[in-house]
Design an enzyme around this catalytic site. Structure first.
Site, PDB file in Angstrom:
ATOM      1  N   HIS A  79       6.292   1.068   9.230  1.00  0.00           N
ATOM      2  CA  HIS A  79       7.248   0.301  10.344  1.00  0.00           C
ATOM      3  C   HIS A  79       6.051  -1.012  10.580  1.00  0.00           C
ATOM      4  O   HIS A  79       5.088  -0.288  11.140  1.00  0.00           O
ATOM      5  CB  HIS A  79       7.794   1.108  11.334  1.00  0.00           C
ATOM      6  CG  HIS A  79       9.339   1.618  11.036  1.00  0.00           C
ATOM      7  ND1 HIS A  79      10.272   1.170  10.878  1.00  0.00           N
ATOM      8  CD2 HIS A  79       8.452   2.936  11.317  1.00  0.00           C
ATOM      9  CE1 HIS A  79      10.599   2.313  10.689  1.00  0.00           C
ATOM     10  NE2 HIS A  79      10.000   3.510  10.656  1.00  0.00           N
ATOM     11  N   PHE A  80       5.461  -1.780   9.889  1.00  0.00           N
ATOM     12  CA  PHE A  80       4.731  -2.770   9.636  1.00  0.00           C
ATOM     13  C   PHE A  80       4.573  -4.030  10.954  1.00  0.00           C
ATOM     14  O   PHE A  80       3.945  -4.552  11.197  1.00  0.00           O
ATOM     15  CB  PHE A  80       3.943  -3.152   9.054  1.00  0.00           C
ATOM     16  CG  PHE A  80       3.748  -1.956   8.321  1.00  0.00           C
ATOM     17  CD1 PHE A  80       2.767  -0.827   8.813  1.00  0.00           C
ATOM     18  CD2 PHE A  80       2.387  -2.268   6.543  1.00  0.00           C
ATOM     19  CE1 PHE A  80       2.499   0.196   8.079  1.00  0.00           C
ATOM     20  CE2 PHE A  80       1.937  -1.114   6.026  1.00  0.00           C
ATOM     21  CZ  PHE A  80       1.501   0.209   7.143  1.00  0.00           C
ATOM     22  N   ARG A  81       6.061  -3.551  11.340  1.00  0.00           N
ATOM     23  CA  ARG A  81       7.260  -5.150  12.434  1.00  0.00           C
ATOM     24  C   ARG A  81       6.677  -6.531  12.436  1.00  0.00           C
ATOM     25  O   ARG A  81       6.740  -7.238  13.269  1.00  0.00           O
ATOM     26  CB  ARG A  81       5.475  -4.952  13.657  1.00  0.00           C
ATOM     27  CG  ARG A  81       5.610  -3.039  14.379  1.00  0.00           C
ATOM     28  CD  ARG A  81       6.959  -1.958  14.714  1.00  0.00           C
ATOM     29  NE  ARG A  81       6.365  -0.907  15.147  1.00  0.00           N
ATOM     30  CZ  ARG A  81       7.703   0.057  15.474  1.00  0.00           C
ATOM     31  NH1 ARG A  81       8.894  -0.450  14.681  1.00  0.00           N
ATOM     32  NH2 ARG A  81       7.614   0.979  15.831  1.00  0.00           N
TER      33      ARG A  81
ATOM     34  N   ASP B 139       5.937   7.667   8.782  1.00  0.00           N
ATOM     35  CA  ASP B 139       6.700   6.760   9.631  1.00  0.00           C
ATOM     36  C   ASP B 139       6.064   6.304  10.470  1.00  0.00           C
ATOM     37  O   ASP B 139       5.881   6.533  12.312  1.00  0.00           O
ATOM     38  CB  ASP B 139       7.910   8.275  10.881  1.00  0.00           C
ATOM     39  CG  ASP B 139       9.051   7.296  11.174  1.00  0.00           C
ATOM     40  OD1 ASP B 139       9.257   6.018  11.076  1.00  0.00           O
ATOM     41  OD2 ASP B 139       9.740   7.695  12.191  1.00  0.00           O
TER      42      ASP B 139
ATOM     43  N   HIS C 290      18.895   7.166   8.108  1.00  0.00           N
ATOM     44  CA  HIS C 290      18.052   7.915   9.108  1.00  0.00           C
ATOM     45  C   HIS C 290      18.746   8.043   9.949  1.00  0.00           C
ATOM     46  O   HIS C 290      20.090   7.596  10.414  1.00  0.00           O
ATOM     47  CB  HIS C 290      18.028   6.116  10.104  1.00  0.00           C
ATOM     48  CG  HIS C 290      17.080   6.578  11.575  1.00  0.00           C
ATOM     49  ND1 HIS C 290      15.993   6.908  11.992  1.00  0.00           N
ATOM     50  CD2 HIS C 290      17.660   7.537  12.770  1.00  0.00           C
ATOM     51  CE1 HIS C 290      16.094   7.684  13.301  1.00  0.00           C
ATOM     52  NE2 HIS C 290      16.851   8.036  13.962  1.00  0.00           N
TER      53      HIS C 290
ATOM     54  N   ASN D 216      13.524  -2.205  10.064  1.00  0.00           N
ATOM     55  CA  ASN D 216      14.024  -2.540  11.658  1.00  0.00           C
ATOM     56  C   ASN D 216      12.939  -3.292  12.441  1.00  0.00           C
ATOM     57  O   ASN D 216      12.842  -2.977  13.150  1.00  0.00           O
ATOM     58  CB  ASN D 216      14.338  -1.905  12.189  1.00  0.00           C
ATOM     59  CG  ASN D 216      13.460  -0.597  12.996  1.00  0.00           C
ATOM     60  OD1 ASN D 216      11.852  -0.757  11.700  1.00  0.00           O
ATOM     61  ND2 ASN D 216      12.371   0.315  13.437  1.00  0.00           N
TER      62      ASN D 216
ATOM     63  N   HIS E 245       3.564   1.600  18.817  1.00  0.00           N
ATOM     64  CA  HIS E 245       4.017   0.997  20.107  1.00  0.00           C
ATOM     65  C   HIS E 245       2.765   1.132  21.493  1.00  0.00           C
ATOM     66  O   HIS E 245       2.052   1.554  20.702  1.00  0.00           O
ATOM     67  CB  HIS E 245       4.917   1.635  20.735  1.00  0.00           C
ATOM     68  CG  HIS E 245       6.683   1.621  19.613  1.00  0.00           C
ATOM     69  ND1 HIS E 245       7.589   0.848  19.682  1.00  0.00           N
ATOM     70  CD2 HIS E 245       7.362   2.790  19.200  1.00  0.00           C
ATOM     71  CE1 HIS E 245       8.299   1.044  18.445  1.00  0.00           C
ATOM     72  NE2 HIS E 245       8.139   2.307  18.634  1.00  0.00           N
TER      73      HIS E 245
ATOM     74  N   HIS F  51      13.143  12.593   7.522  1.00  0.00           N
ATOM     75  CA  HIS F  51      12.635  13.395   8.943  1.00  0.00           C
ATOM     76  C   HIS F  51      13.552  14.058   9.292  1.00  0.00           C
ATOM     77  O   HIS F  51      13.939  14.001  10.546  1.00  0.00           O
ATOM     78  CB  HIS F  51      11.874  11.465   9.973  1.00  0.00           C
ATOM     79  CG  HIS F  51      12.459  10.773  10.006  1.00  0.00           C
ATOM     80  ND1 HIS F  51      14.322  11.056  10.137  1.00  0.00           N
ATOM     81  CD2 HIS F  51      12.064   9.321  10.519  1.00  0.00           C
ATOM     82  CE1 HIS F  51      14.477   9.390  10.641  1.00  0.00           C
ATOM     83  NE2 HIS F  51      13.471   8.480  10.667  1.00  0.00           N
TER      84      HIS F  51
HETATM   85  O1  DOR Z   1      10.808   6.994  15.953  1.00  0.00           O
HETATM   86  C1  DOR Z   1      11.571   6.224  15.900  1.00  0.00           C
HETATM   87  N1  DOR Z   1      10.710   5.177  15.479  1.00  0.00           N
HETATM   88  N2  DOR Z   1      12.199   6.609  14.680  1.00  0.00           N
HETATM   89  C2  DOR Z   1      12.432   5.313  14.359  1.00  0.00           C
HETATM   90  O2  DOR Z   1      13.663   5.611  13.294  1.00  0.00           O
HETATM   91  C3  DOR Z   1      12.441   4.241  13.648  1.00  0.00           C
HETATM   92  C4  DOR Z   1      10.937   3.522  14.792  1.00  0.00           C
HETATM   93  C5  DOR Z   1      10.354   2.482  15.327  1.00  0.00           C
HETATM   94  O3  DOR Z   1      11.052   1.774  14.631  1.00  0.00           O
HETATM   95  O4  DOR Z   1       9.844   2.878  16.004  1.00  0.00           O
END
Ligand code: DOR
Length: 472
Positions: free
Chosen positions: A86-88, A337, A203, A118, A341, A257
């Site tokens: 996830h590179f946001r 994964d 997921h 996402n 944050h 996962h």
């Molecule tokens: O813990 C998680 N964080 N599980 C996910 O499926 C999404 C991910 C996120 O994008 O932070």
């Protein structure tokens, strides 16, 4: 012509105008899937590269190339593929962006990543998907592909969207995790299964059960109940449902996962039974390094919500069973994964603290450390991060050391020991739960299409990633 032994050296033979090859890697101990032997192999060979492709294998003369690398004492892997990061970007770039995330990937020996939808807004349309590709084409230091998110607003377009160039597939969330993507109705899930042909990435946590039990998390206000709130039953319900609809509609799925022994036992059975009945299995399975190396609630005692992620790290009973599934072939892929944050966000009172753990930069050394601890054969690890993701996603020309494949390599030193230090981390969030830990087995040089991009800890050629192609 001479070259040093020990750590890989470059640049030994400049000025050879008539060199047959652009690069030769001498004395490589390679680990790859061998088509002729139909299995993973580890063997000595030299590798010649021309125009970014593997041109020849066997005993070669380094003087026939414009450059040479001596890989004595080192092991050369096909470039490692991380099929879940996830590179946001866009929308959440205070946590990460494609530039920083891809830098973390390549410094950690990951040459190729598939990024998740996402973001904000979520990647659900052709335009949003192409926006990401454009950013990556300018800024990515590793090779890239992107998933498109499936949901109620685009389910009827997914068959077209999944065919877009450089798309790794469609990803859906059956339980809400981070972001707004959600498929919590069976009817919608079935429509998505029917709309498209490529492997659907899932997921698997059951939204209704997560909602029902959320009070457990609120009452405790402590991440150590995360695996009790989002329990194994929540995961199992969603995994069973996914397998049921996948079989009903004969659609291949990839369940991300897998965290519990109950799901893993169910999946092992389902794979065996499907192979007997249909001559093939419709389901492939991903696992994360943290499920193999940590257990709850102990992990929360040291780092609290920094280890909070979905699905959660569970108790040791699960970890032991998951290891068996890695070794017996039930597991197909290890992904990081990588889900960054900030520390500030993570410091919010649980369960307002966001779930997700960074890991793209530590995936390779963490797992090589497990290889050195004899928990995992090297060939099996390499299969899980090269050959299997290649095969599962029909990735073109990557994932093997074979003539005609792209010359992407992760060169590792299995004897190198090093501590994970903050100053080495490239992720924007600037922390890793593995900081201060010592691992044995490290990437020491990384090449993309025959060019050295990382030498030791230094990214010498940033933004050299290119888009991945798929056979669809
Ligand atoms: O813990 C998680 N964080 N599980 C996910 O499926 C999404 C991910 C996120 O994008 O932070």
């Amino acid at each position: 012509m001479q070259y040093d032994t020990g750590p890989a050296r470059l640049d030994l033979y400049k000025g050879n105008q008539v060199a047959t090859f652009d690069l030769i890697i001498k004395n490589a101990d390679i680990v790859t899937f061998s088509e002729s032997q139909n299995q993973m192999v580890q063997e000595k060979t030299d590798i010649a590269v021309k125009n970014g492709k593997i041109e020849k294998l066997g005993t070669l003369n380094a003087a026939d190339a414009a450059k040479a690398i001596d890989a004595t004492h080192l092991t050369v892997l096909p470039g490692v593929i991380d099929s879940q990061v996830h590179f946001r970007e866009p929308g959440l770039t205070h946590k990460e962006d494609i530039e920083s995330g891809s830098r973390a990937a390549i410094l950690g020996g990951v040459t190729t990543y598939f990024e998740m939808p996402n973001t904000n807004p979520p990647t659900t349309t052709k335009t949003l998907f192409e926006d990401k590709l454009k950013i990556a084409s300018e800024k990515s230091s590793a090779n890239y592909a992107f998933f498109i998110g499936g949901g109620s607003e685009n389910f009827d377009q997914l068959a077209e969207l999944e065919k877009l160039p450089h798309c790794s597939g469609i990803k859906i969330f059956l339980g809400s995790s981070f972001g707004t993507l959600l498929v919590d109705q069976d009817e919608l899930l079935e429509k998505i299964m029917k709309n498209g042909r490529r492997r659907l990435v899932i997921h698997a946590e059951d939204e209704a059960r997560l909602k029902e039990r959320k009070q457990i998390a609120i009452d405790a206000a402590d991440a150590k109940v995360h695996h009790i709130w989002r329990d194994e039953e929540s995961a199992l319900i969603a995994t069973k449902k996914s397998v049921h609809f996948s079989e009903k509609h004969q659609r291949n799925i990839h369940i991300l996962h897998i965290s519990s022994s109950e799901e893993m036992a169910f999946l092992r059975n389902a794979k065996e039974q499907q192979s007997r009945t249909h001559g093939k299995s419709f389901v492939t399975v991903e696992i994360l390094p943290q499920y193999l190396t940590l257990s709850a609630p102990e992990c929360y005692e040291s780092l609290g919500s920094l280890w909070q992620q979905n699905p959660p790290i569970r108790d040791k009973r699960h970890m032991d069973f998951l290891w068996k599934a890695v070794l017996d072939g039930t597991v197909d892929v290890i992904g990081s994964d990588h889900a960054p944050h900030t520390l500030e966000e993570k410091a919010k009172t649980y369960p307002n603290s966001p779930s997700g753990v960074p890991g793209v930069q530590t995936l390779v050394p963490l797992m090589l450390d497990q290889v050195n601890k004899n928990k995992l054969p090297l060939k099996r690890f390499v299969e899980l991060v090269t050959e299997n993701p290649r095969k599962i996603f029909n990735l073109k020309n990557k994932g093997r050391i074979q003539v005609g494949y792209d010359a992407d390599f992760t060169i590792i030193d299995m004897k190198k020991e090093k501590i994970v230090e903050k100053k080495w981390l490239a992720s924007k969030i600037g922390w890793s739960p593995f900081e201060g830990q010592s691992f044995k087995g490290w990437p020491v040089m990384t090449l993309l299409r025959g060019e050295v991009v990382v030498d030791g800890d230094t990214l010498i050629k940033p933004r050299a990633g290119t888009a991945c192609d798929f056979d669809i």
